[in-house]
Design an enzyme around this catalytic site. Structure first.
Site, PDB file in Angstrom:
ATOM      1  N   HIS A 155       0.826  -1.210   0.000  1.00  0.00           N
ATOM      2  CA  HIS A 155       0.000   0.000   0.000  1.00  0.00           C
ATOM      3  C   HIS A 155       0.857   1.255   0.000  1.00  0.00           C
ATOM      4  O   HIS A 155       2.091   1.181  -0.002  1.00  0.00           O
ATOM      5  CB  HIS A 155      -0.964  -0.017   1.202  1.00  0.00           C
ATOM      6  CG  HIS A 155      -0.295  -0.046   2.540  1.00  0.00           C
ATOM      7  ND1 HIS A 155       0.308   1.060   3.110  1.00  0.00           N
ATOM      8  CD2 HIS A 155      -0.144  -1.057   3.434  1.00  0.00           C
ATOM      9  CE1 HIS A 155       0.791   0.737   4.294  1.00  0.00           C
ATOM     10  NE2 HIS A 155       0.548  -0.544   4.510  1.00  0.00           N
ATOM     11  N   CYS A 212       3.650  -4.812   6.489  1.00  0.00           N
ATOM     12  CA  CYS A 212       3.191  -4.487   5.132  1.00  0.00           C
ATOM     13  C   CYS A 212       4.344  -3.901   4.322  1.00  0.00           C
ATOM     14  O   CYS A 212       5.377  -3.535   4.871  1.00  0.00           O
ATOM     15  CB  CYS A 212       2.051  -3.464   5.196  1.00  0.00           C
ATOM     16  SG  CYS A 212       0.523  -4.170   5.830  1.00  0.00           S
TER      17      CYS A 212
END
Lengths: 231, 224
Positions: free
Chosen positions: A191, A207
């Site tokens: 992301h 992440c």
């Protein structure tokens, strides 16, 4: 009348100093003692000794004739070829924080990213632990989302010193993940980030974060089902 | 791209050799191929140590993701200065598995002492707090990975990654023996089990540190 014998002058030889000899002997003795001590210590010691690693193969498939060996080798090669990444895939180097998008063997995007810190967070109430590692190995892009909303997990509050809210509506955040998100399973996402200046550092909770331009490029070039290799 | 091409070429060559059929493949090569096929079936990362080419490759699904050039591969053991008894080398090809890596025991632990109720909206934040409620940049700097460390392997050996091999001239070995003897005299001597030692640049030693964690398989073979 006694004949006087002429007095022979007595020459007194200057007395030789024995100090240099004594000092010399002392140092020789010292040296001998030092050598002896060193020999004893060396005998007690276990220094590291290196020998070249023997790279000659010593074991192999046994009890097979030439034809069988050929068949077995061919099968093994086929098995490897079948699972090898093909087409478009992503490779993430979590130490250097680099993401490469590869299309048919060609790197079409080399991006700076951020990955997990590797630190451990402990919940003071329950003792529960979270390890902020970016997972290693092969994953698959399972879902792609524009304007993703992040449902903040407990650790996001605990890390900031807050109690996780009981009302789930207080967990939603529509800014942090950036404009695009690619979900790769178990809650891990590729992301965007609000902290663009920290790209290239290991600062995430597992992440993979990308800068805006790279995120948009990757998002548009990666179909669902794309394989992601993280190491 | 170069690495992918290299991997493709090496597998193609192996396949070509197999197809040629006129010369039977070496049994150890077949064993190595079977071992790699077994590892490539799983979605995990594995390492391939090739002592012949002096490389350590990071692989998954048969593809080379990264390559670490090695300066040397040695078997290092502690030996008396006289009457050495060098350890026998582990057989190859083989799959070694990291049983315990230094990475596993060197993690930073954060533990807030007490928790206060989370602010309900932006107005509740103290002055100076960021309005971003997302993941904050961690206040704890990530510690730099070491350049010399040991990992225990499941075959009873250690894997020692280092940027500096112990000095091996006669004089240096003697000095090291005296130093170690002095440590032992004071009861501070350490006994290390024999180690397969991979010497590499300091930057390379740092960047593979996180890979040598418990469970990481290392395929050891020559010229795949």
């Amino acid at each position: 009348m006694t004949a006087e014998t002429p007095e022979t002058p007595v020459t007194v030889e200057p007395r030789r100093s024995r100090w240099p000899l004594a000092v010399g002997l002392f140092f020789v003795a010292l040296l001998l003692i030092a050598c002896g001590v060193a020999a004893v210590l060396a005998r007690m010691g276990r220094p590291f000794i290196a020998s070249p690693f023997n790279a000659t193969p010593s074991v192999g498939v046994v009890g097979q004739n030439a034809a069988q060996l050929t068949r077995l080798a061919s099968e093994a090669v086929k098995e490897i070829q079948q699972v090898e990444p093909k087409g478009t895939y992503i490779v993430v180097d979590t130490y250097r924080n680099r993401l490469r998008l590869i299309d048919n063997g060609t790197v079409i995007r080399n991006a700076i990213c951020s990955s997990g810190t590797g630190t451990v967070l402990k919940d003071p109430r329950t003792g529960k632990e979270w390890v902020f590692d970016t997972p290693m190995g092969e994953r698959i892009v399972q879902r792609k989302v524009r304007h993703p909303v992040w449902a903040k997990p407990d650790w996001a509050f605990i890390e900031d010193g807050y109690l996780p809210p009981k009302d789930s509506s207080e967990r939603f955040d529509n800014e942090t993940l950036g404009d695009y998100a690619m979900y790769i399973g178990d809650g891990y996402i590729i992301h965007g980030t609000l902290f663009q200046s920290l790209l290239g550092r290991s600062i995430t909770h597992g992440c993979v974060r990308l800068g805006d331009a790279d995120l948009e490029f990757v998002y548009h070039h990666v179909p669902i089902g794309t394989r992601v290799y993280l190491y | 791209m170069f690495r992918s091409a290299l991997a493709f070429i090496s597998i193609s060559l192996a396949a070509g050799a197999v197809r040629a059929g006129d010369v039977a493949p070496d049994p150890s090569r077949v064993a190595a191929l079977q071992m790699e096929a077994g590892l490539a079936k799983k979605p995990n990362i594995y390492l391939l140590l090739d002592p012949e080419r002096r490389v350590l490759e990071v692989k998954s699904r048969g593809a080379v993701l990264d390559t670490v050039p090695l300066i040397g591969i040695e078997v290092i053991s502690q030996q008396p200065i006289m009457g050495r008894h060098l350890p026998s080398h582990p057989p190859i090809p083989a799959i070694w598995t990291v049983a315990q890596g230094s990475f596993d025991s060197e993690r930073t632990v954060e533990a807030p002492t007490d928790l206060k109720p989370a602010p309900k909206n932006d107005k509740d934040y103290d002055a100076g707090d960021s309005p971003d409620v997302g993941p904050a940049a961690t206040p704890t700097p990530t510690p730099e990975a070491p350049t010399s460390y040991r990992s225990r392997l499941d075959n009873g050996w250690d894997l020692w990654v280092t940027d500096t091999l112990p000095p091996q001239t006669r004089w240096q070995t003697l000095l090291a023996a005296v130093r170690d003897g002095w440590r032992r005299l004071r009861g501070r001597g350490q006994n290390h089990i024999p180690a397969i030692t991979l010497a590499m640049r300091d930057a390379d030693a740092r960047r593979i540190h996180h890979l040598l964690r418990a469970g990481m398989p290392i395929l050891v073979t020559d010229e795949m």
